[in-house]
Design an enzyme around this catalytic site. Structure first.
Site, mmCIF file in Angstrom:
data_model
loop_
_atom_site.group_PDB
_atom_site.id
_atom_site.type_symbol
_atom_site.label_atom_id
_atom_site.label_comp_id
_atom_site.label_asym_id
_atom_site.label_seq_id
_atom_site.Cartn_x
_atom_site.Cartn_y
_atom_site.Cartn_z
ATOM 1 N N GLY A 138 0.781 -1.239 0.000
ATOM 2 C CA GLY A 138 0.000 0.000 0.000
ATOM 3 C C GLY A 138 0.808 1.283 0.000
ATOM 4 N N HIS A 190 0.304 1.482 -13.181
ATOM 5 C CA HIS A 190 1.086 0.340 -13.663
ATOM 6 C C HIS A 190 2.567 0.735 -13.710
ATOM 7 C CE1 HIS A 190 1.888 -3.423 -15.674
ATOM 8 N NE2 HIS A 190 2.681 -2.751 -16.482
HETATM 9 C C1 GAR Z 1 3.118 -1.024 -7.497
HETATM 10 O O1 GAR Z 1 4.393 -0.967 -8.066
HETATM 11 C C2 GAR Z 1 2.061 -1.019 -8.582
HETATM 12 O O2 GAR Z 1 2.374 -0.210 -9.674
HETATM 13 C C3 GAR Z 1 2.071 -2.463 -8.989
HETATM 14 O O3 GAR Z 1 2.178 -3.162 -7.769
HETATM 15 C C4 GAR Z 1 2.881 -2.370 -6.808
HETATM 16 C C5 GAR Z 1 2.041 -2.245 -5.558
HETATM 17 O O4 GAR Z 1 2.726 -1.601 -4.523
HETATM 18 N N1 GAR Z 1 0.882 -2.802 -9.719
HETATM 19 C C6 GAR Z 1 0.852 -3.655 -10.728
HETATM 20 O O5 GAR Z 1 1.837 -4.279 -11.093
HETATM 21 C C7 GAR Z 1 -0.498 -3.807 -11.401
HETATM 22 N N2 GAR Z 1 -0.354 -4.372 -12.712
HETATM 23 P P1 GAR Z 1 1.997 -0.913 -3.296
HETATM 24 O O6 GAR Z 1 1.022 -1.924 -2.694
HETATM 25 O O7 GAR Z 1 3.124 -0.589 -2.330
HETATM 26 O O8 GAR Z 1 1.289 0.318 -3.788
#
Ligand code: GAR
Length: 210
Positions: free
Chosen positions: A17, A115
């Protein structure tokens, strides 16, 4: 701005998150003014994102795939919860579950996703989290970045709203690249996009009333 005029935003999460945290911080600093973070939904009961929501006094609801194994039931529960909180804008911030066309078509231009690449590179089915950065390094790109886009029925295929590039360093690991893309791109453009789209929704509402 009156709180009841602001666009109610729900953030869907699955993990750490940090993007949710960037939104919380942007709201506290006044960068997000036209939207108000009103709900966090996690499909993962153990997501640290839930703690971040609670610390910021944002209601957090867990809707897990284990509890709702059928996609239809899962999405029906999502829709009920969104209705209950009067949500107008949905932000997918590290949400690791694909939503069906039935769901996405219900909210045209009302779902955003962040993304971790410059779409159309390294995106679509199978490209999520660290995998995206591993693929970028394997290909040998010198520039990568992040994209915020509207969500439609095509995974990572909706209209692009904002992008920001990040240079790849020589010999860098996927983990290090992931961190830099988050810090330099994702946490910057996601709050900006939420403000931009919330403002647009408010203007549409005002136009509708005239
Ligand atoms: C982030 O890097 C987001 O861009 C990626 O997952 C991570 C979540 O981190 N999302 C994807 O790859 C979706 N295709 P977070 O929970 O610390 O925000």
């Amino acid at each position: 701005m009156k709180q009841n005029e602001q666009v109610k935003v729900a953030v869907f999460v699955s993990g750490g998150g940090t993007n949710l945290q960037a939104l919380i911080d942007a709201q506290a600093s006044g960068l997000i003014r036209h939207g108000v973070l009103s709900l966090v939904i996690s499909n993962n009961p153990d997501a640290f994102a839930i703690t971040r929501a609670e610390r910021a006094n944002i209601p957090a609801v867990i809707i897990s795939g284990r509890e709702y194994p059928s996609q239809d039931d899962f999405e029906a529960k999502l829709i009920n919860t969104l209705d209950e909180y009067g949500i107008e804008l949905i932000v997918l911030a590290g949400f690791m579950k694909i939503l069906s066309e039935k769901f996405t078509s219900r909210y045209p231009k009302r779902i955003l996703n962040v993304h971790p690449s410059l779409i159309p590179s390294f995106c679509g089915k199978g490209f999520y989290g660290l995998r995206v950065h591993e693929a970028a390094l394997k290909y040998g790109v010198k520039v990568t970045g992040a994209t915020v886009h509207y969500v439609n029925e095509v995974p990572d295929g909706g209209e692009i709203i904002l992008q920001k590039s990040v240079s790849v360093k020589k010999g860098e690991s996927a983990e290090s690249l992931q961190q830099r893309v988050m810090r330099q791109a994702e946490w910057v453009i996601l709050p900006r996009a939420v403000e931009l789209v919330s403002k647009e929704i408010m203007n549409t509402r005002r136009g509708d009333k005239k």
